[in-house]
Motif scaffolding. Structure first.
Motif, PDB file in Angstrom:
ATOM      1  N   THR A 158       0.853  -1.189   0.000  1.00 24.64           N
ATOM      2  CA  THR A 158       0.000   0.000   0.000  1.00 24.64           C
ATOM      3  C   THR A 158       0.894   1.247   0.000  1.00 24.64           C
ATOM      4  OG1 THR A 158      -0.147   0.472   2.383  1.00 24.64           O
ATOM      5  CG2 THR A 158      -1.581  -1.271   1.513  1.00 24.64           C
ATOM      6  N   PRO A 159       0.331   2.417  -0.303  1.00 21.86           N
ATOM      7  CA  PRO A 159       1.109   3.659  -0.269  1.00 21.86           C
ATOM      8  C   PRO A 159       1.211   4.255   1.133  1.00 21.86           C
ATOM      9  CG  PRO A 159      -1.073   4.123  -1.122  1.00 21.86           C
ATOM     10  CD  PRO A 159      -0.999   2.620  -0.911  1.00 21.86           C
ATOM     11  N   LEU A 160       1.208   3.420   2.162  1.00 24.55           N
ATOM     12  CA  LEU A 160       1.248   3.903   3.541  1.00 24.55           C
ATOM     13  C   LEU A 160       2.440   4.817   3.802  1.00 24.55           C
ATOM     14  CD1 LEU A 160       0.332   3.851   6.531  1.00 24.55           C
ATOM     15  CD2 LEU A 160       1.696   1.778   6.794  1.00 24.55           C
ATOM     16  N   ALA A 161       3.548   4.589   3.135  1.00 22.70           N
ATOM     17  CA  ALA A 161       4.754   5.391   3.392  1.00 22.70           C
ATOM     18  C   ALA A 161       4.494   6.874   3.231  1.00 22.70           C
ATOM     19  CB  ALA A 161       5.883   4.943   2.468  1.00 22.70           C
ATOM     20  N   THR A 162       3.559   7.243   2.369  1.00 19.18           N
ATOM     21  CA  THR A 162       3.282   8.665   2.158  1.00 19.18           C
ATOM     22  C   THR A 162       2.585   9.300   3.368  1.00 19.18           C
ATOM     23  OG1 THR A 162       1.196   8.159   1.025  1.00 19.18           O
ATOM     24  CG2 THR A 162       3.159   8.384  -0.335  1.00 19.18           C
ATOM     25  N   ALA A 163       2.076   8.464   4.292  1.00 21.87           N
ATOM     26  CA  ALA A 163       1.494   9.004   5.525  1.00 21.87           C
ATOM     27  C   ALA A 163       2.569   9.503   6.477  1.00 21.87           C
ATOM     28  CB  ALA A 163       0.635   7.941   6.226  1.00 21.87           C
ATOM     29  N   PHE A 164       3.831   9.131   6.235  1.00 19.14           N
ATOM     30  CA  PHE A 164       4.948   9.564   7.066  1.00 19.14           C
ATOM     31  C   PHE A 164       5.686  10.760   6.460  1.00 19.14           C
ATOM     32  CE2 PHE A 164       4.495   5.129   8.390  1.00 19.14           C
ATOM     33  CZ  PHE A 164       4.649   5.208   9.762  1.00 19.14           C
ATOM     34  N   THR A 165       5.251  11.237   5.303  1.00 18.95           N
ATOM     35  CA  THR A 165       5.915  12.352   4.636  1.00 18.95           C
ATOM     36  C   THR A 165       5.052  13.600   4.698  1.00 18.95           C
ATOM     37  OG1 THR A 165       4.911  11.914   2.472  1.00 18.95           O
ATOM     38  CG2 THR A 165       6.949  10.718   3.004  1.00 18.95           C
ATOM     39  N   GLY A 166       5.593  14.699   4.217  1.00 17.18           N
ATOM     40  CA  GLY A 166       4.795  15.896   4.054  1.00 17.18           C
ATOM     41  C   GLY A 166       3.915  15.774   2.825  1.00 17.18           C
ATOM     42  N   GLU A 167       3.216  16.855   2.479  1.00 18.97           N
ATOM     43  CA  GLU A 167       2.329  16.818   1.316  1.00 18.97           C
ATOM     44  C   GLU A 167       3.113  16.575   0.038  1.00 18.97           C
ATOM     45  OE1 GLU A 167      -1.016  19.642  -0.910  1.00 18.97           O
ATOM     46  OE2 GLU A 167      -0.278  20.145   1.091  1.00 18.97           O
ATOM     47  N   THR A 168       4.309  17.153  -0.057  1.00 14.31           N
ATOM     48  CA  THR A 168       5.204  16.871  -1.177  1.00 14.31           C
ATOM     49  C   THR A 168       6.511  16.307  -0.622  1.00 14.31           C
ATOM     50  OG1 THR A 168       6.156  19.108  -1.202  1.00 14.31           O
ATOM     51  CG2 THR A 168       4.195  18.711  -2.564  1.00 14.31           C
ATOM     52  N   PHE A 169       7.205  15.526  -1.449  1.00 15.62           N
ATOM     53  CA  PHE A 169       8.400  14.847  -0.967  1.00 15.62           C
ATOM     54  C   PHE A 169       9.252  14.434  -2.155  1.00 15.62           C
ATOM     55  CE2 PHE A 169       4.694  12.115  -1.229  1.00 15.62           C
ATOM     56  CZ  PHE A 169       5.090  11.143  -2.133  1.00 15.62           C
ATOM     57  N   THR A 170      10.506  14.149  -1.880  1.00 12.54           N
ATOM     58  CA  THR A 170      11.392  13.598  -2.894  1.00 12.54           C
ATOM     59  C   THR A 170      11.404  12.076  -2.767  1.00 12.54           C
ATOM     60  OG1 THR A 170      13.364  13.632  -1.481  1.00 12.54           O
ATOM     61  CG2 THR A 170      12.852  15.655  -2.725  1.00 12.54           C
ATOM     62  N   VAL A 171      11.882  11.406  -3.797  1.00  8.47           N
ATOM     63  CA  VAL A 171      11.995   9.950  -3.719  1.00  8.47           C
ATOM     64  C   VAL A 171      12.993   9.559  -2.634  1.00  8.47           C
ATOM     65  CG1 VAL A 171      12.702   7.863  -4.965  1.00  8.47           C
ATOM     66  CG2 VAL A 171      11.298   9.580  -6.111  1.00  8.47           C
ATOM     67  N   SER A 172      14.009  10.383  -2.439  1.00  7.53           N
ATOM     68  CA  SER A 172      14.973  10.115  -1.375  1.00  7.53           C
ATOM     69  C   SER A 172      14.309  10.166  -0.006  1.00  7.53           C
ATOM     70  CB  SER A 172      16.123  11.120  -1.437  1.00  7.53           C
ATOM     71  OG  SER A 172      17.029  10.911  -0.383  1.00  7.53           O
ATOM     72  N   GLU A 173      13.425  11.143   0.207  1.00 13.24           N
ATOM     73  CA  GLU A 173      12.710  11.230   1.483  1.00 13.24           C
ATOM     74  C   GLU A 173      11.779  10.036   1.659  1.00 13.24           C
ATOM     75  OE1 GLU A 173      12.571  16.111   1.994  1.00 13.24           O
ATOM     76  OE2 GLU A 173      11.002  15.069   0.852  1.00 13.24           O
ATOM     77  N   LEU A 174      11.157   9.597   0.577  1.00 15.31           N
ATOM     78  CA  LEU A 174      10.295   8.418   0.655  1.00 15.31           C
ATOM     79  C   LEU A 174      11.129   7.184   0.989  1.00 15.31           C
ATOM     80  CD1 LEU A 174       7.305   7.566   0.222  1.00 15.31           C
ATOM     81  CD2 LEU A 174       7.941   6.978  -2.122  1.00 15.31           C
ATOM     82  N   ARG A 175      12.310   7.080   0.402  1.00 10.94           N
ATOM     83  CA  ARG A 175      13.191   5.944   0.706  1.00 10.94           C
ATOM     84  C   ARG A 175      13.583   5.944   2.182  1.00 10.94           C
ATOM     85  NH1 ARG A 175      17.411   7.302  -1.843  1.00 10.94           N
ATOM     86  NH2 ARG A 175      18.952   7.467  -0.187  1.00 10.94           N
ATOM     87  N   SER A 176      13.796   7.128   2.744  1.00  9.69           N
ATOM     88  CA  SER A 176      14.144   7.225   4.169  1.00  9.69           C
ATOM     89  C   SER A 176      13.039   6.657   5.047  1.00  9.69           C
ATOM     90  CB  SER A 176      14.419   8.681   4.538  1.00  9.69           C
ATOM     91  OG  SER A 176      15.545   9.176   3.845  1.00  9.69           O
ATOM     92  N   VAL A 177      11.788   6.825   4.630  1.00 10.80           N
ATOM     93  CA  VAL A 177      10.674   6.250   5.380  1.00 10.80           C
ATOM     94  C   VAL A 177      10.764   4.730   5.368  1.00 10.80           C
ATOM     95  CG1 VAL A 177       8.169   5.933   5.436  1.00 10.80           C
ATOM     96  CG2 VAL A 177       9.128   8.199   4.984  1.00 10.80           C
ATOM     97  N   TYR A 178      10.952   4.152   4.197  1.00  5.13           N
ATOM     98  CA  TYR A 178      11.070   2.699   4.093  1.00  5.13           C
ATOM     99  C   TYR A 178      12.245   2.178   4.921  1.00  5.13           C
ATOM    100  CZ  TYR A 178       7.504   1.913   0.539  1.00  5.13           C
ATOM    101  OH  TYR A 178       6.296   1.796  -0.121  1.00  5.13           O
ATOM    102  N   GLU A 179      13.369   2.873   4.867  1.00  7.10           N
ATOM    103  CA  GLU A 179      14.543   2.425   5.611  1.00  7.10           C
ATOM    104  C   GLU A 179      14.298   2.488   7.117  1.00  7.10           C
ATOM    105  OE1 GLU A 179      18.195   3.486   2.542  1.00  7.10           O
ATOM    106  OE2 GLU A 179      17.539   5.004   3.981  1.00  7.10           O
TER     107      GLU A 179
END
Length: 245
Positions: A158-179
């Motif tokens: 699911t796209p749950l990772a985007t619940a840990f980011t701001g409204e906009t984000f970079t792919v690097s910031e999204l990767r940090s969530v997964y890590e």
């Protein structure tokens, strides 16, 4: 046969053993690049002085999600308007020394949540790194463990990772969530390719960051959450990828 009104007139709920219902909340956020869970130090017996998940007894007029949001706000001062979903129910006899208590647990996610403040019957409230947890009251270690596994699994499909980011984000910031949630480093190039190959996972804003990376590289593209509800293909954890090969 008596009708419903006649039946209820003679019905005595005291003829049955008393059972109470509580809610417990596994609230997760990422702070300083690490996954944290919110805990409260109990100010009353039982287990006074021990750390526990935020929670408490539901009120007669409340639905379960309302009770979870209220307890989170009352015991910690955190806003109730964050992503909350039901996790599981726990009713093992003896899990609470006061009486038979069934707990309905909830999972909450939000980016960059502030420092909590203790309220009502909590003596303290604080964020704890999930790999450095104190001994927890009741069966909250089990609830937390199952909440963490739910969160880690949901990041796969699911796209749950985007619940840990701001409204906009970079792919690097999204990767940090997964890590942070999975607790493993990921290959930047492979992750970038996988994210952009999943239809509806993220969508470009057409904008970039104001500055480049720490090493003076080019400005990064900004994305927002797409409209996908499930990720296909899924983003499997490294260990899971090895299992399916």
């Amino acid at each position: 046969m008596m009708n419903e009104a006649e039946f209820l007139t003679g019905y005595d709920p005291r003829a049955y053993p008393a059972v109470a219902v509580t809610v417990d909340v596994v609230a997760l956020t990422i702070r300083e690049g690490a996954l944290h869970v919110l805990l409260v130090r109990r100010g009353e017996q039982p287990h006074a002085g021990r750390w526990a998940l935020p929670g408490g007894f539901i009120r007669p007029e409340e639905d379960l999600p309302q009770a979870a949001a209220r307890e989170l706000a009352e015991e910690t001062g955190l806003p109730g308007r964050i992503h909350i979903e039901q996790l599981a129910s726990y009713g093992t006899p003896g899990r609470d020394p006061r009486m038979r208590v069934v707990s309905v647990s909830y999972l909450a996610f939000a980016p960059g949540l502030p420092d909590p403040r203790a309220g009502t019957d909590a003596a303290d409230a604080a964020w704890h790194r999930v790999e450095r947890l104190p001994d927890l009251a009741f069966d909250h270690a089990r609830i937390l463990g199952e909440g963490l596994e739910r969160a880690r699994s949901k990041l796969e499909y699911t796209p749950l990772a985007t619940a840990f980011t701001g409204e906009t984000f970079t792919v690097s910031e999204l990767r940090s969530v997964y890590e942070a949630v999975w607790g493993v480093p990921l290959h930047a190039g492979n992750f970038h390719r996988k994210v952009l190959s999943v239809p509806g996972f993220v969508e470009s804003t057409g904008e970039t960051t104001e500055t480049g990376g720490a090493r003076g590289g080019p400005r990064a593209k900004l994305y927002r959450a797409g409209d996908a509800r499930l990720l296909h293909p899924a983003l499997l954890r490294p260990a899971r990828e090895e299992e399916v090969r």
